[in-house]
Motif scaffolding. Structure first.
Motif, PDB file in Angstrom:
ATOM      1  N   LEU A   1       0.824  -1.203   0.000  1.00  0.00           N
ATOM      2  CA  LEU A   1       0.000   0.000   0.000  1.00  0.00           C
ATOM      3  C   LEU A   1       0.863   1.259   0.000  1.00  0.00           C
ATOM      4  CD1 LEU A   1      -2.829  -0.861   2.563  1.00  0.00           C
ATOM      5  CD2 LEU A   1      -2.704  -1.360   0.105  1.00  0.00           C
ATOM      6  N   TYR A   2       0.406   2.244  -0.760  1.00  0.00           N
ATOM      7  CA  TYR A   2       1.074   3.540  -0.865  1.00  0.00           C
ATOM      8  C   TYR A   2       0.030   4.645  -0.737  1.00  0.00           C
ATOM      9  CZ  TYR A   2       4.912   0.790  -2.815  1.00  0.00           C
ATOM     10  OH  TYR A   2       5.906  -0.143  -3.012  1.00  0.00           O
ATOM     11  N   SER A   3       0.481   5.795  -0.264  1.00  0.00           N
ATOM     12  CA  SER A   3      -0.419   6.946  -0.158  1.00  0.00           C
ATOM     13  C   SER A   3       0.140   8.118  -0.957  1.00  0.00           C
ATOM     14  CB  SER A   3      -0.605   7.358   1.303  1.00  0.00           C
ATOM     15  OG  SER A   3       0.586   7.933   1.823  1.00  0.00           O
TER      16      SER A   3
ATOM     17  N   PRO B   1       4.848   9.257  -3.759  1.00  0.00           N
ATOM     18  CA  PRO B   1       4.202   8.167  -3.014  1.00  0.00           C
ATOM     19  C   PRO B   1       4.923   7.874  -1.701  1.00  0.00           C
ATOM     20  CG  PRO B   1       5.496   7.287  -4.823  1.00  0.00           C
ATOM     21  CD  PRO B   1       5.504   8.777  -4.992  1.00  0.00           C
ATOM     22  N   VAL B   2       4.125   7.500  -0.704  1.00  0.00           N
ATOM     23  CA  VAL B   2       4.659   7.079   0.594  1.00  0.00           C
ATOM     24  C   VAL B   2       4.320   5.606   0.788  1.00  0.00           C
ATOM     25  CG1 VAL B   2       4.593   7.399   3.086  1.00  0.00           C
ATOM     26  CG2 VAL B   2       4.412   9.382   1.573  1.00  0.00           C
ATOM     27  N   PHE B   3       5.331   4.790   1.008  1.00  0.00           N
ATOM     28  CA  PHE B   3       5.164   3.351   1.249  1.00  0.00           C
ATOM     29  C   PHE B   3       4.712   3.177   2.701  1.00  0.00           C
ATOM     30  CE2 PHE B   3       7.733  -0.871   1.557  1.00  0.00           C
ATOM     31  CZ  PHE B   3       6.562  -1.595   1.458  1.00  0.00           C
ATOM     32  N   ILE B   4       3.479   2.707   2.920  1.00  0.00           N
ATOM     33  CA  ILE B   4       2.935   2.678   4.275  1.00  0.00           C
ATOM     34  C   ILE B   4       2.778   1.278   4.861  1.00  0.00           C
ATOM     35  CG2 ILE B   4       1.798   4.923   4.175  1.00  0.00           C
ATOM     36  CD1 ILE B   4      -0.772   3.549   3.434  1.00  0.00           C
ATOM     37  N   THR B   5       3.096   0.234   4.096  1.00  0.00           N
ATOM     38  CA  THR B   5       3.064  -1.119   4.668  1.00  0.00           C
ATOM     39  C   THR B   5       4.483  -1.675   4.786  1.00  0.00           C
ATOM     40  OG1 THR B   5       2.477  -1.907   2.427  1.00  0.00           O
ATOM     41  CG2 THR B   5       0.704  -1.729   4.060  1.00  0.00           C
ATOM     42  N   ASP B   6       5.404  -0.794   5.112  1.00  0.00           N
ATOM     43  CA  ASP B   6       6.817  -1.173   5.229  1.00  0.00           C
ATOM     44  C   ASP B   6       7.165  -1.615   6.641  1.00  0.00           C
ATOM     45  OD1 ASP B   6       6.377   1.353   6.266  1.00  0.00           O
ATOM     46  OD2 ASP B   6       8.386   2.073   5.765  1.00  0.00           O
ATOM     47  N   PHE B   7       6.338  -2.479   7.220  1.00  0.00           N
ATOM     48  CA  PHE B   7       6.604  -2.986   8.563  1.00  0.00           C
ATOM     49  C   PHE B   7       6.363  -4.490   8.569  1.00  0.00           C
ATOM     50  CE2 PHE B   7       2.138  -1.883   8.394  1.00  0.00           C
ATOM     51  CZ  PHE B   7       1.506  -2.933   9.044  1.00  0.00           C
ATOM     52  N   PHE B   8       6.815  -5.151   9.627  1.00  0.00           N
ATOM     53  CA  PHE B   8       6.659  -6.594   9.743  1.00  0.00           C
ATOM     54  C   PHE B   8       6.421  -6.937  11.202  1.00  0.00           C
ATOM     55  CE2 PHE B   8      11.091  -5.497  10.195  1.00  0.00           C
ATOM     56  CZ  PHE B   8      11.482  -6.203  11.307  1.00  0.00           C
TER      57      PHE B   8
ATOM     58  N   ARG C   1      -0.452  13.960   8.447  1.00  0.00           N
ATOM     59  CA  ARG C   1      -0.923  14.928   7.456  1.00  0.00           C
ATOM     60  C   ARG C   1      -0.312  14.695   6.080  1.00  0.00           C
ATOM     61  NH1 ARG C   1      -3.350  19.341   5.927  1.00  0.00           N
ATOM     62  NH2 ARG C   1      -2.270  20.986   4.764  1.00  0.00           N
ATOM     63  N   ASN C   2       0.863  14.096   6.023  1.00  0.00           N
ATOM     64  CA  ASN C   2       1.517  13.843   4.746  1.00  0.00           C
ATOM     65  C   ASN C   2       1.268  12.427   4.217  1.00  0.00           C
ATOM     66  OD1 ASN C   2       2.651  16.452   4.556  1.00  0.00           O
ATOM     67  ND2 ASN C   2       4.291  15.844   5.961  1.00  0.00           N
ATOM     68  N   GLY C   3       0.335  11.726   4.839  1.00  0.00           N
ATOM     69  CA  GLY C   3      -0.004  10.386   4.366  1.00  0.00           C
ATOM     70  C   GLY C   3       0.910   9.299   4.865  1.00  0.00           C
ATOM     71  N   GLY C   4       1.857   9.622   5.733  1.00  0.00           N
ATOM     72  CA  GLY C   4       2.736   8.613   6.321  1.00  0.00           C
ATOM     73  C   GLY C   4       2.081   7.943   7.513  1.00  0.00           C
ATOM     74  N   ARG C   5       2.571   6.781   7.864  1.00  0.00           N
ATOM     75  CA  ARG C   5       1.952   6.061   8.968  1.00  0.00           C
ATOM     76  C   ARG C   5       2.403   6.612  10.315  1.00  0.00           C
ATOM     77  NH1 ARG C   5       5.376   1.896  10.845  1.00  0.00           N
ATOM     78  NH2 ARG C   5       7.077   1.298   9.447  1.00  0.00           N
ATOM     79  N   ARG C   6       1.468   6.664  11.248  1.00  0.00           N
ATOM     80  CA  ARG C   6       1.748   7.038  12.627  1.00  0.00           C
ATOM     81  C   ARG C   6       1.861   5.749  13.443  1.00  0.00           C
ATOM     82  NH1 ARG C   6      -2.918  11.195  14.157  1.00  0.00           N
ATOM     83  NH2 ARG C   6      -2.081  10.674  16.228  1.00  0.00           N
ATOM     84  N   GLY C   7       3.080   5.260  13.570  1.00  0.00           N
ATOM     85  CA  GLY C   7       3.282   3.970  14.221  1.00  0.00           C
ATOM     86  C   GLY C   7       3.043   2.838  13.240  1.00  0.00           C
TER      87      GLY C   7
END
Length: 199
Positions: A41-43, A56-63, A112-118
């Protein structure tokens, strides 16, 4: 006009849109290839009504280090995102699965910039397959709505957050057959749910 002119976004699907404080937001899933082919997912956001869009912001870059699938976010599939505004906050929910496991419901807040908070919070658990989540606010509370096969047949599930935990309610526990693709309406202060049922 393409929202994703970047060369790497050759396969993008299922965009979801909302606006907050004059800024438009879109989250979409994109097919990525490598050691494993998965959806991520990207925002993006726009301040001029969609004429131009941010990078684009990569927002599922966690595991999840405890699930045994390694420290690689590309081991996970992320699909069917849904954006919603609750108490002036940007909320995202989606389906996430790893290595052929059943899809689970996840939730996160975006900045606000579409990045994930945590990191994303896993809402559902177990071997059930959970599908088509939606996030919305009602009476200042955050709700998630989806359907899953917790009882063999598919049931509609409504989940409410108390700030720390989520409380699930099976809305179709007394209904026979498969109940799928729920939707909601907030009308004159009351919440109405609709869904398909096949007996």
């Amino acid at each position: 006009k393409s929202l994703t002119p970047e060369e790497r976004f050759r396969g993008t699907f299922l965009p979801t849109h909302t606006d907050l404080n004059g800024r438009d937001y879109v989250v979409f899933q994109s097919f990525t290839t490598g050691d494993v082919a998965t959806f991520q997912l990207y925002s993006k956001y726009s301040d001029d009504g969609g004429n131009t869009w941010s990078a684009p912001v990569f927002i599922t870059d966690f595991f999840d280090p405890l699930d045994g699938f390694g420290e690689n976010p590309f081991q996970y599939d992320n699909q069917r995102p849904n954006l919603g505004i609750v108490n002036n906050q940007l909320n995202l929910t989606w389906e996430r699965s790893a290595a052929g496991q059943p899809s689970q419901i996840f939730h996160m807040l975006l900045d606000r910039n579409g990045g994930r908070r945590g990191e994303g919070e896993q809402i559902s658990r177990g071997n059930r397959s959970c599908e088509k989540p939606q996030v919305f606010g009602f009476n200042n509370d955050t709700y998630l709505l989806w359907f899953d096969n917790r009882a063999g047949d598919y049931h509609v599930v409504l989940s409410k957050s108390d700030g720390l935990f989520w409380d699930d309610l099976d809305m179709t526990v007394l209904m026979r057959g498969n109940s799928t693709f729920p939707s909601y309406i907030n009308f004159k202060g009351d919440l109405y749910l609709f869904w398909e049922n096949e007996k």
